[in-house]
Design a protein around this motif. Structure first.
Motif, PDB file in Angstrom:
ATOM      1  N   THR A  18       0.872  -1.182   0.000  1.00 17.63           N
ATOM      2  CA  THR A  18       0.000   0.000   0.000  1.00 17.63           C
ATOM      3  C   THR A  18       0.907   1.229   0.000  1.00 17.63           C
ATOM      4  O   THR A  18       2.120   1.109   0.200  1.00 17.63           O
ATOM      5  N   GLN A  19       0.278   2.380  -0.171  1.00 19.40           N
ATOM      6  CA  GLN A  19       1.086   3.604  -0.236  1.00 19.40           C
ATOM      7  C   GLN A  19       1.874   3.825   1.067  1.00 19.40           C
ATOM      8  O   GLN A  19       3.073   4.079   1.052  1.00 19.40           O
ATOM      9  N   ALA A  67       0.736  -8.385  -3.811  1.00 16.81           N
ATOM     10  CA  ALA A  67       1.305  -8.003  -5.120  1.00 16.81           C
ATOM     11  C   ALA A  67       1.236  -9.161  -6.115  1.00 16.81           C
ATOM     12  O   ALA A  67       1.235  -8.933  -7.334  1.00 16.81           O
ATOM     13  N   GLU A  99      -2.323  -8.585  -7.240  1.00 22.78           N
ATOM     14  CA  GLU A  99      -2.508  -7.295  -7.931  1.00 22.78           C
ATOM     15  C   GLU A  99      -1.132  -6.769  -8.313  1.00 22.78           C
ATOM     16  O   GLU A  99      -0.491  -6.063  -7.519  1.00 22.78           O
ATOM     17  N   PRO A 100      -0.652  -7.099  -9.513  1.00 14.54           N
ATOM     18  CA  PRO A 100       0.721  -6.775  -9.900  1.00 14.54           C
ATOM     19  C   PRO A 100       1.047  -5.277  -9.810  1.00 14.54           C
ATOM     20  O   PRO A 100       2.204  -4.919  -9.599  1.00 14.54           O
ATOM     21  N   GLU A 101       0.041  -4.410  -9.886  1.00 13.14           N
ATOM     22  CA  GLU A 101       0.323  -2.970  -9.797  1.00 13.14           C
ATOM     23  C   GLU A 101       0.823  -2.589  -8.399  1.00 13.14           C
ATOM     24  O   GLU A 101       1.338  -1.484  -8.203  1.00 13.14           O
ATOM     25  N   ARG A 102       0.687  -3.484  -7.435  1.00 15.92           N
ATOM     26  CA  ARG A 102       1.176  -3.191  -6.086  1.00 15.92           C
ATOM     27  C   ARG A 102       2.624  -3.638  -5.871  1.00 15.92           C
ATOM     28  O   ARG A 102       3.192  -3.474  -4.787  1.00 15.92           O
ATOM     29  N   ALA A 103       3.226  -4.226  -6.908  1.00 22.95           N
ATOM     30  CA  ALA A 103       4.595  -4.759  -6.764  1.00 22.95           C
ATOM     31  C   ALA A 103       5.588  -3.664  -6.390  1.00 22.95           C
ATOM     32  O   ALA A 103       6.566  -3.906  -5.674  1.00 22.95           O
ATOM     33  N   ASP A 104       5.328  -2.443  -6.845  1.00 26.80           N
ATOM     34  CA  ASP A 104       6.294  -1.373  -6.604  1.00 26.80           C
ATOM     35  C   ASP A 104       6.530  -1.121  -5.112  1.00 26.80           C
ATOM     36  O   ASP A 104       7.629  -0.727  -4.719  1.00 26.80           O
ATOM     37  N   GLN A 162       9.179  -3.542  -4.555  1.00 29.28           N
ATOM     38  CA  GLN A 162      10.393  -3.342  -5.362  1.00 29.28           C
ATOM     39  C   GLN A 162      11.204  -2.149  -4.886  1.00 29.28           C
ATOM     40  O   GLN A 162      12.408  -2.059  -5.125  1.00 29.28           O
TER      41      GLN A 162
END
Ligand code: FNR
Length: 352
Positions: free
Chosen positions: A75-76, A104, A107-112, A115
């Protein structure tokens, strides 16, 4: 009955865990590490300049024998925490694990949010983190997401049972861990999340083919207390404190004539450099810290955490000298005294 949580429920849970870990465990408490003391010898016969704090974990030399253990991501708010932890770890030469990557993987958009650890700590020893319910292919993706050096598989049965949305059937976990260990090219470290690994569990994990274990014992962050706080009626409050300490786990698995063969890491309730040295003296290869470093970061920021990581390394060196140990290996030959509740528990387990 259990049900699959939605993506947003997972995200809310991540933020709540972070908040509750800081709020519930803001005060460090006495724990089983206090039952461990050392015989003082007035002529240690060594020098601080000779104290080598290095240790070998998963076949790699770490210069520092403690690490930032698994916490969060996805999450942010938690990505910011990971960035701060990783920046401090990189600057202090400390290994770091991320929190569970399930969010993640779904929901691959949460991988950052995971990372960011590799970006901030490009040269650090980084451990990816999944639970036993993922497939081998998902475990591999978790490792690749971070270009991780090892993979932690967390065993959190006590937490799952108290979470309303948690798993209820654990029959295939050992088999799933074996499949994960088969599927990934990096070493696998099986860890608890704060309730301890018994010798019997470590034997099963050895059969499953993991490369190391982290006993992650009780006395620090308590996920029964955290999950109980998230329940509408907080009806499991009587169960807080469940599990055995890292100290007892180390005594059970490494003392006596037939120590477990896997490398054993220790964590759970580590509050000071003295706790690190206590765990090393009881045979841990390295010592993980979550709650304490999280609280430093949240209260005072990444720079203060970096300074704390550096000062803990210096303190470990000082304590090694006080104990006459020039290496982490030699710490295992110091005169350790175990008293109180831990001594009684060890006696009941037949540990001398
Ligand atoms: C954790 N822990 C954890 N462990 C894990 O393997 N995967 C995870 O996702 C998490 N998540 C998590 C969140 C937060 C906020 C905390 C504080 C901890 C457990 C952690 O790695 C460790 O085993 C326990 O916290 C016990 O160590 P401390 O906190 O007593 O040092």
């Amino acid at each position: 009955m259990s049900f699959e949580p939605t993506a947003s429920e997972r995200a809310v849970r991540k933020d709540e865990h972070l908040d509750l870990a800081v709020r519930l465990h803001g005060q460090e408490r006495p724990n089983a590490f206090d039952d461990v003391s050392f015989m003082h010898h007035a002529l240690p016969g060594t020098a601080t300049g000779l104290a080598d704090t290095g240790t070998t974990v998963c076949g790699v030399r770490w210069e520092v024998p403690f690490y930032i253990n698994a916490m969060t991501g996805g999450t942010q708010a938690t990505a910011q925490v990971n960035a701060g932890l990783a920046r401090a770890a990189a600057e202090a030469g400390v290994a770091i694990a991320c929190g569970s990557q399930h969010i993640a993987l779904r929901e691959p958009e949460r991988a950052d949010g995971f990372q960011v650890i590799r970006r901030e700590a490009p040269d650090a020893f980084v451990l990816a983190n999944v639970g036993p319910t993922v497939t081998g292919e998902q475990a591999l993706r978790a490792v690749e997401m971070l270009q991780a050096d090892a993979l932690q598989v967390h065993l959190n049965v006590a937490q799952e049972l108290i979470m309303p949305e948690g798993d209820r059937d654990f029959r295939d976990w050992a088999g799933r861990i074996a499949a994960i260990a088969d599927a990934v090219p990096v070493p696998v470290v099986a860890k608890e999340v704060g309730f301890g690994l018994s010798r019997r569990t470590i034997a099963t994990l050895t059969q499953a083919g993991v490369d190391a274990v982290d006993v992650a014992g009780a006395g620090g962050t308590d996920f029964i207390a955290i999950e109980n706080e998230r329940r509408p009626h907080r009806d499991y409050s009587y169960l807080t404190g469940w599990g055995q300490s890292a100290v007892l786990c180390l005594l059970e698995s490494l003392s006596g004539d037939d120590p477990v063969t896997l490398p054993v890491l220790a964590s759970g309730g580590v509050r000071t450099p003295l706790d690190v040295v206590r765990a090393l003296a009881l045979g841990a290869r390295a010592v993980g810290v979550s709650g304490h470093f999280l609280r430093t970061l949240v209260a005072d920021g990444a720079n203060t955490l970096r300074r704390e990581l550096r000062s803990w390394t210096e303190h470990v060196r000082t304590l090694m000298t006080l104990l006459g140990a020039a290496s982490v290996e030699q710490l295992r030959h110091t005169d350790v005294l175990v008293t109180g509740r831990t001594a009684e528990q060890a006696r009941l387990l037949g540990v001398d």
